[in-house]
Design a protein around this motif. Structure first.
Motif, mmCIF file in Angstrom:
data_model
loop_
_atom_site.group_PDB
_atom_site.id
_atom_site.type_symbol
_atom_site.label_atom_id
_atom_site.label_comp_id
_atom_site.label_asym_id
_atom_site.label_seq_id
_atom_site.Cartn_x
_atom_site.Cartn_y
_atom_site.Cartn_z
ATOM 1 N N ASN A 1 0.824 -1.208 0.000
ATOM 2 C CA ASN A 1 0.000 0.000 0.000
ATOM 3 C C ASN A 1 0.856 1.255 0.000
ATOM 4 O O ASN A 1 0.526 2.255 -0.654
ATOM 5 N N ILE B 1 2.097 1.806 -3.507
ATOM 6 C CA ILE B 1 1.016 2.289 -4.376
ATOM 7 C C ILE B 1 0.726 3.761 -4.112
ATOM 8 O O ILE B 1 0.544 4.554 -5.056
ATOM 9 N N LEU C 1 3.275 5.691 -5.866
ATOM 10 C CA LEU C 1 3.078 5.718 -7.322
ATOM 11 C C LEU C 1 1.941 6.654 -7.718
ATOM 12 O O LEU C 1 1.955 7.219 -8.825
ATOM 13 N N GLU C 2 0.962 6.836 -6.843
ATOM 14 C CA GLU C 2 -0.160 7.708 -7.160
ATOM 15 C C GLU C 2 0.236 9.173 -7.243
ATOM 16 O O GLU C 2 -0.548 9.995 -7.720
ATOM 17 N N MET D 1 -0.502 7.523 -13.095
ATOM 18 C CA MET D 1 -1.937 7.537 -12.832
ATOM 19 C C MET D 1 -2.739 7.596 -14.122
ATOM 20 O O MET D 1 -3.827 7.011 -14.227
ATOM 21 N N TYR E 1 -2.053 3.771 -15.410
ATOM 22 C CA TYR E 1 -2.447 2.641 -14.551
ATOM 23 C C TYR E 1 -3.325 3.092 -13.381
ATOM 24 O O TYR E 1 -3.413 2.385 -12.370
ATOM 25 N N GLY E 2 -3.948 4.241 -13.484
ATOM 26 C CA GLY E 2 -4.710 4.771 -12.365
ATOM 27 C C GLY E 2 -5.812 3.841 -11.895
ATOM 28 O O GLY E 2 -6.014 3.650 -10.690
ATOM 29 N N LEU F 1 -4.235 0.816 -9.986
ATOM 30 C CA LEU F 1 -3.696 1.205 -8.683
ATOM 31 C C LEU F 1 -4.825 1.501 -7.694
ATOM 32 O O LEU F 1 -4.749 1.123 -6.516
ATOM 33 N N THR F 2 -5.874 2.155 -8.183
ATOM 34 C CA THR F 2 -7.001 2.464 -7.301
ATOM 35 C C THR F 2 -7.702 1.191 -6.847
ATOM 36 O O THR F 2 -8.093 1.059 -5.671
ATOM 37 N N ILE G 1 -6.378 -1.855 -6.541
ATOM 38 C CA ILE G 1 -5.526 -2.549 -5.565
ATOM 39 C C ILE G 1 -5.581 -1.836 -4.219
ATOM 40 O O ILE G 1 -5.658 -2.477 -3.157
ATOM 41 N N ASN G 2 -5.573 -0.511 -4.270
ATOM 42 C CA ASN G 2 -5.631 0.267 -3.031
ATOM 43 C C ASN G 2 -6.929 -0.002 -2.275
ATOM 44 O O ASN G 2 -6.931 -0.177 -1.049
#
Length: 286
Positions: A37, A40, A43-44, A50, A53-54, A57-58, A60-61
């Motif tokens: 986390n 991630i 990376l955001e 973003m 891969y936004g 990533l969102t 997974i978050n």
């Protein structure tokens, strides 16, 4: 009777659930998710990532956040109101709760607070937890040491303002400026070339002011902070060893009680045999 048995069964089930959620397996899994986390959330901060891969990533978050919520829910079920007796549990509950608040409009600032989830490592890793507990235990002693440091600062700041305020108003023109100059001197950051040497050119004996202050603030008082923290850490080690000894003694006591319970039937079985006729060992006459 059935009600009492049901209550006992429920308590035993909750105790097993509590032991499981705090066992090494689930704890290590939570630590791994906290680290993922953290990556991630870092990376955001990249607009390029973003944009590409936004969505992933969102997702997974959000999945990791759901796991955190389930973990807190399991602990609430397992420990009940005892959950809030631990400061670490309250901290985890607060951090996860912030993540559940919609970060929109006036609450947009809460998006930045999501990084606080990384601090959950403090409550999951025993060594990090011990360091924080050492700092918390050292706070009373550190408070008095800080008071001593403020007293030293105040005395030298008043002296510096009265002695050097007219000649060097940029550094000693007011009490506030003197405090800031003394703080720079205490940290030993460019104090020689920036403050001391220009003053030495006009006041050769100014070193009599600087040397005692550096000895008191940088070497004596700051080392007191380190000594207090080390003492607090050692006291926590002693408490852990004392707790381990108590647990060992309790376990030995339970083992002894079980042995005494088991020896009871064995002794009762051996008593009838004791009443049997013993062999006559006396020599018989001819």
């Amino acid at each position: 009777m059935n009600t009492a048995a049901g209550t006992f069964s429920r308590l035993r089930w909750r105790a097993r659930l509590g032991r499981w959620i705090e066992s090494p397996g689930p704890r290590n899994a939570i630590i791994a998710l906290i680290l993922v986390n953290a990556v991630i959330l870092g990376l955001e901060t990249s607009d390029a990532l973003m944009a590409r891969y936004g969505g992933l990533l969102t997702a997974i978050n959000q999945a990791i956040l759901a796991v955190f919520v389930v973990e807190i829910a399991i602990k609430l079920v397992a420990f009940g109101h005892r959950f809030f007796r631990s400061g670490w549990n309250v901290f985890d509950f607060f951090v996860v709760g912030i993540s559940l608040v919609p970060a929109a409009g006036p609450l947009e600032i809460l998006r930045a607070l999501r990084i606080l989830r990384v601090l959950r490592l403090l409550s999951q890793v025993p060594r990090l937890k011990m360091i924080i507990e050492s700092l918390m235990r050292a706070l009373p002693g550190m408070g008095w040491t800080a008071a001593l440091l403020v007293l030293v600062f105040y005395v030298f700041a008043v002296m510096g303002t009265m002695l050097f305020g007219d000649a060097f108003p940029d550094y000693w023109g007011s009490l506030g400026k003197s405090f800031f100059s003394l703080f720079q001197i205490m940290t030993l950051e460019s104090w020689s070339s920036g403050i001391a040497r220009p003053m030495l050119e006009e006041m050769p004996l100014v070193w009599i002011y600087f040397v005692p202050f550096i000895l008191v603030s940088s070497f004596m008082v700051l080392n007191l902070f380190i000594a207090i923290i080390v003492t607090a850490t050692n006291s926590i080690h002693d408490d852990e060893e004392a707790l381990a000894r108590r647990e060992l003694l309790d376990e030995l006591r339970r083992i002894r009680q079980r042995l005494e319970v088991l020896e009871g039937p064995v002794a009762s079985e051996a008593e009838p045999g004791a009443s049997t006729r013993q062999p006559d060992l006396k020599p018989r006459g001819d």
